[in-house]
Design a protein around this motif. Structure first.
Motif, PDB file in Angstrom:
ATOM      1  N   LEU A  78      27.370  43.855  29.683  1.00  0.00           N
ATOM      2  CA  LEU A  78      26.699  44.021  30.969  1.00  0.00           C
ATOM      3  C   LEU A  78      25.430  44.849  30.838  1.00  0.00           C
ATOM      4  O   LEU A  78      24.418  44.565  31.503  1.00  0.00           O
ATOM      5  CB  LEU A  78      27.660  44.648  31.978  1.00  0.00           C
ATOM      6  N   ASN A  79      25.461  45.871  30.011  1.00  0.00           N
ATOM      7  CA  ASN A  79      24.236  46.659  29.797  1.00  0.00           C
ATOM      8  C   ASN A  79      23.121  45.774  29.245  1.00  0.00           C
ATOM      9  O   ASN A  79      21.966  45.853  29.686  1.00  0.00           O
ATOM     10  CB  ASN A  79      24.507  47.817  28.843  1.00  0.00           C
ATOM     11  N   LEU A  80      23.456  44.913  28.281  1.00  0.00           N
ATOM     12  CA  LEU A  80      22.453  44.007  27.731  1.00  0.00           C
ATOM     13  C   LEU A  80      21.999  43.014  28.792  1.00  0.00           C
ATOM     14  O   LEU A  80      20.799  42.723  28.918  1.00  0.00           O
ATOM     15  CB  LEU A  80      23.025  43.258  26.526  1.00  0.00           C
ATOM     16  N   GLY A  81      22.939  42.504  29.570  1.00  0.00           N
ATOM     17  CA  GLY A  81      22.588  41.536  30.600  1.00  0.00           C
ATOM     18  C   GLY A  81      21.628  42.096  31.634  1.00  0.00           C
ATOM     19  O   GLY A  81      20.661  41.436  32.025  1.00  0.00           O
ATOM     20  N   VAL A  82      21.897  43.316  32.086  1.00  0.00           N
ATOM     21  CA  VAL A  82      20.983  43.929  33.068  1.00  0.00           C
ATOM     22  C   VAL A  82      19.619  44.155  32.435  1.00  0.00           C
ATOM     23  O   VAL A  82      18.580  43.912  33.059  1.00  0.00           O
ATOM     24  CB  VAL A  82      21.570  45.248  33.603  1.00  0.00           C
ATOM     25  N   ALA A  83      19.597  44.598  31.186  1.00  0.00           N
ATOM     26  CA  ALA A  83      18.318  44.810  30.506  1.00  0.00           C
ATOM     27  C   ALA A  83      17.530  43.511  30.401  1.00  0.00           C
ATOM     28  O   ALA A  83      16.290  43.516  30.493  1.00  0.00           O
ATOM     29  CB  ALA A  83      18.555  45.398  29.118  1.00  0.00           C
ATOM     30  N   ILE A  91      23.747  40.736  40.481  1.00  0.00           N
ATOM     31  CA  ILE A  91      25.144  40.705  40.891  1.00  0.00           C
ATOM     32  C   ILE A  91      25.988  40.347  39.682  1.00  0.00           C
ATOM     33  O   ILE A  91      25.681  39.397  38.954  1.00  0.00           O
ATOM     34  CB  ILE A  91      25.400  39.714  42.057  1.00  0.00           C
ATOM     35  N   VAL A  92      27.010  41.141  39.415  1.00  0.00           N
ATOM     36  CA  VAL A  92      27.913  40.909  38.287  1.00  0.00           C
ATOM     37  C   VAL A  92      29.073  40.055  38.788  1.00  0.00           C
ATOM     38  O   VAL A  92      29.858  40.484  39.634  1.00  0.00           O
ATOM     39  CB  VAL A  92      28.436  42.234  37.706  1.00  0.00           C
ATOM     40  N   LEU A  93      29.172  38.860  38.254  1.00  0.00           N
ATOM     41  CA  LEU A  93      30.174  37.905  38.723  1.00  0.00           C
ATOM     42  C   LEU A  93      31.072  37.521  37.557  1.00  0.00           C
ATOM     43  O   LEU A  93      30.598  36.952  36.564  1.00  0.00           O
ATOM     44  CB  LEU A  93      29.476  36.664  39.290  1.00  0.00           C
ATOM     45  N   HIS A  94      32.354  37.850  37.655  1.00  0.00           N
ATOM     46  CA  HIS A  94      33.287  37.465  36.602  1.00  0.00           C
ATOM     47  C   HIS A  94      33.567  35.967  36.675  1.00  0.00           C
ATOM     48  O   HIS A  94      33.478  35.355  37.746  1.00  0.00           O
ATOM     49  CB  HIS A  94      34.580  38.256  36.735  1.00  0.00           C
ATOM     50  N   ALA A  95      33.915  35.392  35.541  1.00  0.00           N
ATOM     51  CA  ALA A  95      34.069  33.942  35.456  1.00  0.00           C
ATOM     52  C   ALA A  95      35.198  33.410  36.327  1.00  0.00           C
ATOM     53  O   ALA A  95      35.199  32.224  36.688  1.00  0.00           O
ATOM     54  CB  ALA A  95      34.300  33.528  34.002  1.00  0.00           C
ATOM     55  N   ASP A  96      36.169  34.255  36.667  1.00  0.00           N
ATOM     56  CA  ASP A  96      37.294  33.797  37.489  1.00  0.00           C
ATOM     57  C   ASP A  96      37.144  34.180  38.953  1.00  0.00           C
ATOM     58  O   ASP A  96      38.119  34.179  39.702  1.00  0.00           O
ATOM     59  CB  ASP A  96      38.608  34.347  36.932  1.00  0.00           C
ATOM     60  N   THR A  97      35.920  34.492  39.370  1.00  0.00           N
ATOM     61  CA  THR A  97      35.666  34.882  40.759  1.00  0.00           C
ATOM     62  C   THR A  97      34.712  33.876  41.404  1.00  0.00           C
ATOM     63  O   THR A  97      33.637  33.610  40.872  1.00  0.00           O
ATOM     64  CB  THR A  97      35.067  36.293  40.824  1.00  0.00           C
ATOM     65  N   GLY A 181      21.924  55.105  34.267  1.00  0.00           N
ATOM     66  CA  GLY A 181      22.399  55.121  32.888  1.00  0.00           C
ATOM     67  C   GLY A 181      23.292  53.967  32.504  1.00  0.00           C
ATOM     68  O   GLY A 181      23.780  53.902  31.377  1.00  0.00           O
ATOM     69  N   GLY A 182      23.541  53.034  33.446  1.00  0.00           N
ATOM     70  CA  GLY A 182      24.345  51.859  33.141  1.00  0.00           C
ATOM     71  C   GLY A 182      25.806  52.183  32.879  1.00  0.00           C
ATOM     72  O   GLY A 182      26.308  53.255  33.206  1.00  0.00           O
ATOM     73  N   PHE A 183      26.487  51.209  32.285  1.00  0.00           N
ATOM     74  CA  PHE A 183      27.893  51.385  31.935  1.00  0.00           C
ATOM     75  C   PHE A 183      28.027  52.204  30.657  1.00  0.00           C
ATOM     76  O   PHE A 183      27.154  52.164  29.786  1.00  0.00           O
ATOM     77  CB  PHE A 183      28.571  50.025  31.727  1.00  0.00           C
ATOM     78  N   THR A 184      29.126  52.938  30.532  1.00  0.00           N
ATOM     79  CA  THR A 184      29.405  53.667  29.297  1.00  0.00           C
ATOM     80  C   THR A 184      29.727  52.646  28.219  1.00  0.00           C
ATOM     81  O   THR A 184      30.710  51.905  28.339  1.00  0.00           O
ATOM     82  CB  THR A 184      30.592  54.622  29.485  1.00  0.00           C
ATOM     83  N   PRO A 185      28.924  52.547  27.141  1.00  0.00           N
ATOM     84  CA  PRO A 185      29.039  51.439  26.195  1.00  0.00           C
ATOM     85  C   PRO A 185      30.418  51.247  25.583  1.00  0.00           C
ATOM     86  O   PRO A 185      30.833  50.127  25.323  1.00  0.00           O
ATOM     87  CB  PRO A 185      28.003  51.789  25.118  1.00  0.00           C
ATOM     88  N   GLY A 186      31.160  52.327  25.323  1.00  0.00           N
ATOM     89  CA  GLY A 186      32.454  52.192  24.668  1.00  0.00           C
ATOM     90  C   GLY A 186      33.585  51.768  25.583  1.00  0.00           C
ATOM     91  O   GLY A 186      34.674  51.456  25.116  1.00  0.00           O
TER      92      GLY A 186
END
Length: 254
Positions: A78-83, A91-97, A181-186
């Motif tokens: 997701l961090n890469l996607g937003v970048a 909008i973050v959309l999961h594949a099963d939503t 700062g986005g999502f915590t990468p780990g």
């Protein structure tokens, strides 16, 4: 789908639909059909694949979505996607939503309020849309938006922190996400919770009274009682900082 950068669809009101993906070939056909019905259209549909070994990438590419590849891990994806997102709203959309046809308009209208930093839809958890809805789990999912921060971070709850999760189809401005700062990468589980806390410093967190339909595949695999216990247990582990345990107690279900 035409390249939005060539057609001029990227503007101040543009929305990137960001889909984190890993072995979602079974779920993607329904999502492809749903996104074809969106009106207005998003500026782009961007998939970040974490190393699928099924036909996920081929399905996404055939749908005309932009696909990029990343190391496995939803926070990293997701961090890469937003970048990489071309539009100012994401909008973050999961594949099963499955979202409503006016999803893009809801995102645009909600984020037109500068006081809102982060928002999400209200999920109805069930099987195929309109086949059945798991009302008890859906109600629990709605309630934990409030009770989870109240129990886990009461001092922050009083300042307006609310917790949204992946099945809420959460959305935000790209600039706010970067500033926070986005999502915590780990993080592999509960990555949304930490983001909510950081985003709350920039503005309100809102649960929009519009529904998305989210797959009940975890509940079907685990059973309702076990599933709701796992949701609660993972939240408590997050609250006490036991991050190493969270992923172990929240296995993948496809």
């Amino acid at each position: 789908m035409a390249d939005p950068l060539e057609t001029g669809d990227i503007d101040a009101g543009g929305v990137t639909v960001l889909i984190p993906m890993l072995d979602e070939a079974a779920a993607l056909p329904r999502l492809v059909a749903a996104l074809e019905r969106l009106d207005p259209r998003p500026a782009e549909i961007l998939c970040v694949d974490g190393g699928s070994t099924d036909g996920s990438v081929a399905i996404a590419a055939a749908a005309g979505w932009r696909v990029i590849v990343c190391a496995r891990g939803r926070a990293k994806q997701l961090n890469l996607g937003v970048a990489e997102a071309a539009a100012p709203m994401v909008i973050v959309l999961h594949a099963d939503t499955i979202p409503p046809p006016d999803m893009v308009a809801v995102v645009q209208g909600t984020l037109a309020d500068p006081r809102i930093a982060l928002a999400g839809f209200t999920p109805l958890i069930g099987g195929e849309p309109h086949e059945h809805t798991r009302w008890v789990t859906s109600a629990h999912n709605w309630a934990k938006t409030w009770y989870a921060p109240l129990l886990c971070r009461p001092h922050l709850f009083l300042t307006g922190v609310r917790l949204l999760f992946g099945d809420h189809a959460m959305f935000f401005r790209k600039a706010d996400f970067v500033q926070a700062g986005g999502f915590t990468p780990g993080d592999q589980v509960m990555e949304e919770a930490d983001l909510c806390i950081r985003m709350a410093k920039l503005g309100r967190i809102r649960l929009v009274p519009r529904f998305v339909n989210t797959s009940d595949r975890r509940i079907a695999a685990w059973g309702p009682l076990k599933a709701n216990w796992i949701y609660f247990k993972v939240g408590i582990l997050w609250a006490v900082g036991a991050r190493a345990r969270m992923a172990k107690d929240y296995p993948d279900v496809r």
